[in-house]
Design a protein around this motif. Structure first.
Motif, PDB file in Angstrom:
ATOM      1  N   ILE A 194      52.663  14.580  16.928  1.00  0.00           N
ATOM      2  CA  ILE A 194      52.462  15.846  16.290  1.00  0.00           C
ATOM      3  C   ILE A 194      50.911  15.823  16.314  1.00  0.00           C
ATOM      4  N   PRO A 195      50.018  16.552  16.906  1.00  0.00           N
ATOM      5  CA  PRO A 195      48.694  16.364  16.902  1.00  0.00           C
ATOM      6  C   PRO A 195      47.856  17.035  15.803  1.00  0.00           C
ATOM      7  N   SER A 196      46.987  16.523  15.144  1.00  0.00           N
ATOM      8  CA  SER A 196      46.195  16.977  14.085  1.00  0.00           C
ATOM      9  C   SER A 196      45.928  18.519  14.454  1.00  0.00           C
ATOM     10  N   LEU A 197      45.324  18.758  15.879  1.00  0.00           N
ATOM     11  CA  LEU A 197      44.803  20.112  16.361  1.00  0.00           C
ATOM     12  C   LEU A 197      45.845  20.987  15.829  1.00  0.00           C
ATOM     13  N   ALA A 198      47.185  20.920  15.849  1.00  0.00           N
ATOM     14  CA  ALA A 198      47.941  22.087  15.557  1.00  0.00           C
ATOM     15  C   ALA A 198      47.744  22.435  14.091  1.00  0.00           C
ATOM     16  N   GLU A 199      47.524  21.621  13.261  1.00  0.00           N
ATOM     17  CA  GLU A 199      47.032  22.091  12.050  1.00  0.00           C
ATOM     18  C   GLU A 199      45.887  22.874  11.964  1.00  0.00           C
ATOM     19  N   GLU A 200      44.674  22.130  12.484  1.00  0.00           N
ATOM     20  CA  GLU A 200      43.375  22.680  12.285  1.00  0.00           C
ATOM     21  C   GLU A 200      43.117  24.166  12.917  1.00  0.00           C
ATOM     22  N   VAL A 201      43.571  24.374  14.117  1.00  0.00           N
ATOM     23  CA  VAL A 201      43.470  25.324  14.855  1.00  0.00           C
ATOM     24  C   VAL A 201      44.081  26.557  14.002  1.00  0.00           C
ATOM     25  N   THR A 202      45.226  26.174  13.179  1.00  0.00           N
ATOM     26  CA  THR A 202      45.653  27.575  12.337  1.00  0.00           C
ATOM     27  C   THR A 202      44.979  27.558  11.196  1.00  0.00           C
ATOM     28  N   ILE A 203      44.321  26.575  10.508  1.00  0.00           N
ATOM     29  CA  ILE A 203      43.397  26.837   9.467  1.00  0.00           C
ATOM     30  C   ILE A 203      42.147  27.592   9.748  1.00  0.00           C
ATOM     31  N   THR A 204      41.742  27.303  10.946  1.00  0.00           N
ATOM     32  CA  THR A 204      40.600  28.059  11.222  1.00  0.00           C
ATOM     33  C   THR A 204      40.796  29.375  11.624  1.00  0.00           C
ATOM     34  N   ARG A 205      42.206  29.724  12.293  1.00  0.00           N
ATOM     35  CA  ARG A 205      42.331  31.330  12.431  1.00  0.00           C
ATOM     36  C   ARG A 205      42.694  31.689  11.081  1.00  0.00           C
ATOM     37  N   ASP A 206      43.284  31.125  10.199  1.00  0.00           N
ATOM     38  CA  ASP A 206      43.821  31.938   9.141  1.00  0.00           C
ATOM     39  C   ASP A 206      42.666  32.136   8.179  1.00  0.00           C
ATOM     40  N   LEU A 207      41.670  31.296   8.360  1.00  0.00           N
ATOM     41  CA  LEU A 207      40.365  31.486   7.524  1.00  0.00           C
ATOM     42  C   LEU A 207      39.596  32.720   8.057  1.00  0.00           C
ATOM     43  N   GLN A 208      39.576  32.903   9.497  1.00  0.00           N
ATOM     44  CA  GLN A 208      38.887  33.842   9.975  1.00  0.00           C
ATOM     45  C   GLN A 208      39.562  35.191   9.572  1.00  0.00           C
ATOM     46  N   LEU A 209      40.943  35.252   9.480  1.00  0.00           N
ATOM     47  CA  LEU A 209      41.517  36.352   8.938  1.00  0.00           C
ATOM     48  C   LEU A 209      41.326  36.917   7.590  1.00  0.00           C
ATOM     49  N   LEU A 210      41.240  35.729   6.829  1.00  0.00           N
ATOM     50  CA  LEU A 210      40.799  35.711   5.326  1.00  0.00           C
ATOM     51  C   LEU A 210      39.437  36.468   5.101  1.00  0.00           C
ATOM     52  N   ARG A 211      38.521  36.208   5.906  1.00  0.00           N
ATOM     53  CA  ARG A 211      37.034  36.644   5.796  1.00  0.00           C
ATOM     54  C   ARG A 211      37.049  38.130   6.273  1.00  0.00           C
TER      55      ARG A 211
END
Length: 421
Positions: A204-221
């Motif tokens: 289970i790659p760390s990337l799976a968590e990190e790309v989702t957080i990056t995307r969701d923060l962009q949406l929150l902005r």
């Protein structure tokens, strides 16, 4: 009934007695006296290291009722929660049927009003937690939903998250999402790294968590509002949330109390009681979690209580379900493994969860309703399956010595003690 907590160390930064050892008298469910003079009482609680704080709040636990009561019902979850020191617990909506109607919210409230723990219903963001159509969140909020999450089903669609963030803003609702790109974690069993390669398991790659957080923060902005990330586990996730907070975004997050207890290198190979999601990751991730807790990036520590019956766990590792029970051990595991000052750990269990969920403050002051957790942070104990209140026994902590023992709770006028005094 009068209850005396004799010579208890008080942990409440708002109280004039913070960090002081005082006698506390509880009468008819309210705090009647705090001070140096011993009071007459029907029951006296006293032990070495006796401590008391505002009641602890868990922001993530799972009960199978309705539909999956054989894993955990509401009464057994409340018993486990009280034994673990929690006076309020937020319930994930992933039952059968999913908690997505006013009737489902009322069912939980009616079934649990007499229990010694307040069980707070979270409602699904999307119908059947399927990630497509939004539920009637305004009506659910009015019915008593404390937060909105698809729980064990991470939201995948950016359009759905964007609409949901906009939808809850008129009533200042809280959206919670577990950051996981499920296409990247498909069939994964443990953290992707050298250990998974050596053991022959899909990672289970760390990337799976990190790309989702990056995307969701962009949406929150883009939308504004507020967003909470559940169960973060990677160093990059901590760093991204830290930057977002510095930027001024209304973002918060929590971590499972057990997340730094093991790494992918130290877990017992093929023991399904160590199979959790997100998985135990590398040593650098565990170090980043601890630092994120210390500097305030990570707001809350949660139990991530996920009961699984024997048939779901007594299987080959790749076939077993994810999750462990942790309500009864959450504090002790955190106190043993996270290397936090006690005052800071208690902040992650009391004032921060209350602030995020919009719950009233619980204060240790004369005249206030008693919503208290009684504990002995220096005492050690060994959890065991035969003494667990949970219906399920999927825990890697049975038989392990832990530091920090919960003695009981007082909440809703009810005293629950783990041992006789």
């Amino acid at each position: 009934m009068k209850i005396l907590l004799r010579a208890a160390t008080i942990y409440d930064p708002q109280s004039e007695f913070h960090l002081q050892q005082q006698h506390i008298l509880i009468e008819n469910g309210a705090i009647a006296y705090i001070g140096p003079d011993e009071q007459q009482a029907d029951q006296v609680i006293a032990t070495d290291g006796l401590s008391v704080s505002a009641g602890w709040v868990d922001m993530q636990a799972y009960a199978g009722e309705p539909g999956l009561e054989y894993k955990e019902d509401l009464e057994s979850l409340a018993a486990a929660a009280a034994a673990g020191g929690f006076t309020e617990v937020l319930l994930l909506p992933n039952t059968e049927p999913v908690v997505q109607t006013k009737g489902a919210i009322n069912f939980i409230k009616n079934r649990t009003h007499a229990l010694p723990v307040t069980l707070l219903p979270a409602a699904a963001i999307t119908v059947d937690a399927a990630g497509k159509d939004l539920t009637e969140m305004i009506d659910l909020h009015r019915a008593g939903a404390v937060a909105f999450t698809d729980g064990t089903h991470p939201l995948q669609g950016a359009d759905v998250i964007l609409k949901a963030l906009q939808y809850v803003q008129p009533f200042n609702g809280l959206l919670m999402n577990r950051p996981e790109h499920t296409r990247l974690t498909e069939n994964g069993q443990m953290h992707e790294g050298e250990a998974s390669t050596r053991l022959g398991m899909k990672g289970i790659p760390s990337l799976a968590e990190e790309v989702t957080i990056t995307r969701d923060l962009q949406l929150l902005r883009y939308t504004g509002g507020k967003l909470h990330f559940s169960l973060i586990s990677t160093a990059a996730a901590v760093a991204a949330i830290r930057r977002a907070k510095e930027e001024g975004l209304q973002v918060s997050c929590d971590v499972a109390s057990y997340q730094a207890a093991f790494t992918d290198e130290t877990l017992e190979p093929f023991d399904t009681n160590y199979k959790v999601t997100p998985p135990f990751r590398g040593a650098s991730d565990a170090a980043a979690i601890k630092e994120g807790l210390r500097d305030g990036t990570i707001d809350a520590v949660v139990s991530a209580h996920m009961p699984q019956d024997v048939e779901a766990k007594k299987l080959e590792f790749d076939l077993a379900e994810f999750g462990i029970i942790n309500l009864e051990t959450a504090f002790a595991v955190a106190n043993t493994t996270l290397e936090l000052p006690l005052e800071l750990l208690l902040e992650k269990l009391t004032s921060n969860p209350r602030r995020i969920l919009g719950l009233p403050e619980a204060r240790l002051a004369v005249g206030e309703a008693a919503s208290l957790t009684i504990f002995a942070p220096g005492q050690t104990w060994v959890p065991s399956a035969d003494k667990s209140r949970s219906k399920s026994h999927n825990s890697p902590f049975f038989g392990r010595e832990l530091k920090g023992r919960v003695l009981g709770t007082i909440h809703k006028g009810q005293l629950v003690l783990n041992d006789s005094f």
